[in-house]
Design an enzyme around this catalytic site. Structure first.
Site, PDB file in Angstrom:
ATOM      1  N   ALA A 124       6.516  66.785  12.332  1.00 19.56           N
ATOM      2  CA  ALA A 124       6.198  68.094  11.753  1.00 19.56           C
ATOM      3  C   ALA A 124       7.146  69.134  12.336  1.00 19.56           C
ATOM      4  O   ALA A 124       7.862  68.870  13.303  1.00 19.56           O
ATOM      5  CB  ALA A 124       4.758  68.479  12.083  1.00 19.56           C
ATOM      6  N   LYS A 125       7.161  70.293  11.767  1.00 15.96           N
ATOM      7  CA  LYS A 125       7.867  71.430  12.354  1.00 15.96           C
ATOM      8  C   LYS A 125       7.262  72.699  11.790  1.00 15.96           C
ATOM      9  O   LYS A 125       6.731  72.699  10.677  1.00 15.96           O
ATOM     10  CB  LYS A 125       9.351  71.382  11.982  1.00 15.96           C
ATOM     11  CG  LYS A 125      10.231  72.133  12.958  1.00 15.96           C
ATOM     12  CD  LYS A 125      10.444  71.295  14.191  1.00 15.96           C
ATOM     13  CE  LYS A 125      11.415  71.864  15.171  1.00 15.96           C
ATOM     14  NZ  LYS A 125      11.879  70.825  16.099  1.00 15.96           N
ATOM     15  N   GLY A 126       7.349  73.774  12.568  1.00 11.62           N
ATOM     16  CA  GLY A 126       6.859  75.059  12.098  1.00 11.62           C
ATOM     17  C   GLY A 126       7.849  76.137  12.460  1.00 11.62           C
ATOM     18  O   GLY A 126       8.697  75.961  13.339  1.00 11.62           O
TER      19      GLY A 126
END
Ligand code: GLU
Length: 435
Positions: A124-126
């Site tokens: 994931a990444k934000g």
């Protein structure tokens, strides 16, 4: 231990000039590497299609009252790329240049990164589009908490576990953890990693990415028949990754002759006192004014005549423009995506051995995994235990990728992608498609 209340020390202002030189879209650029590995693996069309698409993409508005009373609305993203192997894992970055395409690419990278070192995590990444360097600590906290609230439906120790990334640090993680804990009504420290040690962080987490870089560089030099003692090193980026990699490479006998950060680049052929540079940055927040070396043109750092080059800042700094001029024998990609896809064949042709980002900087997420395990056990390990286990995983993973690269006569990047894609694909095959 006092927690640093100032803005993050791994703050980086992008040296922009050629950043988008070879790129149309960061996600498609990442996918061009994926495609090559998928072809060599003869991946079946169904799994190929699944792995080319992110599972979830969330865009949130982040309204925040600034110190001057005005309201600003920031945009935040969180992308869960693939969770077939376990909870989504990946950092949150605060930067003016964050885009959904970049976050998607970084989330895919996290998927391959976790798989290449065989962690039971997805990727994931934000990111939040903001300028943390121009914000007060209070503003930063409000942005973090409101963004966390925005993506809270995704978060949880079994679903999505953030960590620090560009311009975020352990203090930001403490706010994410607190916001989540308040929301669910209990203290849940396994919801983020890279937290302060006092609240469930792991010993050795801060140093883990840089330590991982040193470990795989050591393996690679051994493989190439190069000696650590006296080997010359140039490091671009002197934040959490670059500075620790530099320090540990010096401990192994290397001579760090050039370092650089957002303030500029510095060169000293006799070797830079890396501990002094780290102490300088801790005091002054950047290398600006550092007098332990001569100032040099930052563009020339990457093309210095050194044995080892460690790009540990941002994406797309090694391009078709400067790749032909690179003289290092070995590149250890401390940053995510420092080399453009178009520059890869140039480095190959020059015979430069590249330890690809998804392997080279996987030490950080590996100790994030240890942190998550310790939080869930409620039992904490010594720093020596952490470092020993990290060493085992990094050296084993390097050797696995190296032997695949020899077997298929491909470079380390393609072999790393092949390793991780085949691991993720195997799980998809075993699980089948829920209908
Ligand atoms: N942001 C780091 C990375 O890109 C760490 C991610 C994590 O520990 O979850 O690998």
């Amino acid at each position: 231990m006092a927690i640093d209340l100032r803005l993050p020390t791994n703050s980086i202002v992008r040296p922009d000039k050629d950043r988008f030189l070879d790129e149309v879209n960061p996600f498609e650029a990442m996918m061009s590497r994926f495609d090559r590995a998928a072809e060599l693996l003869d991946l079946e069309p169904g799994i190929y299609k699944i792995l080319r698409n992110p599972e979830k993409q969330l865009i949130v508005s982040v309204p925040v009252q600034l110190d001057n009373g005005e309201v600003e609305v920031f945009t935040g993203y969180r992308v869960l790329y693939n969770t077939s192997r376990g909870p989504a894992k990946g950092g949150i970055r605060f930067d003016m240049k964050v885009t959904l395409e970049e976050v998607k690419a970084l989330a895919a990278w996290m998927t391959w990164k976790c798989a290449v070192v065989n962690l039971p995590f997805g990727g994931a990444k934000g990111g939040v589009v903001c300028d943390p360097l121009g914000m007060s600590v209070g503003e930063l906290e409000r942005v973090t908490r409101r963004y966390t609230k925005g993506i809270i439906s995704l978060l949880g120790p079994d679903t999505d576990v953030p960590a620090p990334d560009v311009n975020t640090n352990e203090r930001v993680m403490a706010w994410v953890m607190d916001t989540y804990s308040m929301h669910v009504g209990r203290t849940e420290n396994a919801v983020v990693t890279g937290k302060p040690v006092e609240m469930g962080g792991s010993l050795g987490r801060k140093e883990a990415t840089g330590r991982g870089c040193m470990l795989v560089t050591r393996e690679a030099m051994n493989h190439l028949g190069l000696k650590m003692k006296g080997a010359t090193v140039a490091v671009q980026g002197f934040g959490n990754v670059g500075s620790i990699a530099a320090k540990l490479l010096v401990r192994e006998g290397c001579r760090v002759v050039a370092i650089g950060d957002r303030a500029g680049a510095f060169h000293n052929a006799k070797g830079i006192d890396v501990d002094a540079a780290i102490a300088y940055v801790a005091k002054h927040r950047s290398l600006e004014g550092f007098d332990g070396a001569d100032a040099m043109n930052p563009d020339d750092l990457l093309t210095l005549d050194v044995d080892v080059l460690v790009p540990a800042a941002l994406e797309n700094v090694i391009t078709t423009k400067n790749a032909p001029k690179i003289r290092a024998r070995l590149i250890c990609e401390g940053a995510n995506g420092p080399t453009t896809a178009a520059a890869d064949p140039i480095l190959d042709e020059k015979g430069i051995f590249v330890i690809p980002d998804i392997l080279a900087n996987a030490g950080g997420v590996t100790v994030s995994y240890f942190e998550w395990v310790q939080d869930r056990m409620g039992y904490f390990w010594s720093e020596d235990d952490v470092n020993e286990r990290l060493g085992g995983i990094m050296t084993r993973s390097f050797q696995e990728v190296l032997s695949l690269s020899k077997q298929h006569r491909v470079n380390m990047r393609t072999a790393a992608y092949m390793t991780s894609i085949s691991r993720v694909a195997t799980v998809h095959r075993l699980r089948g498609i829920y209908a």
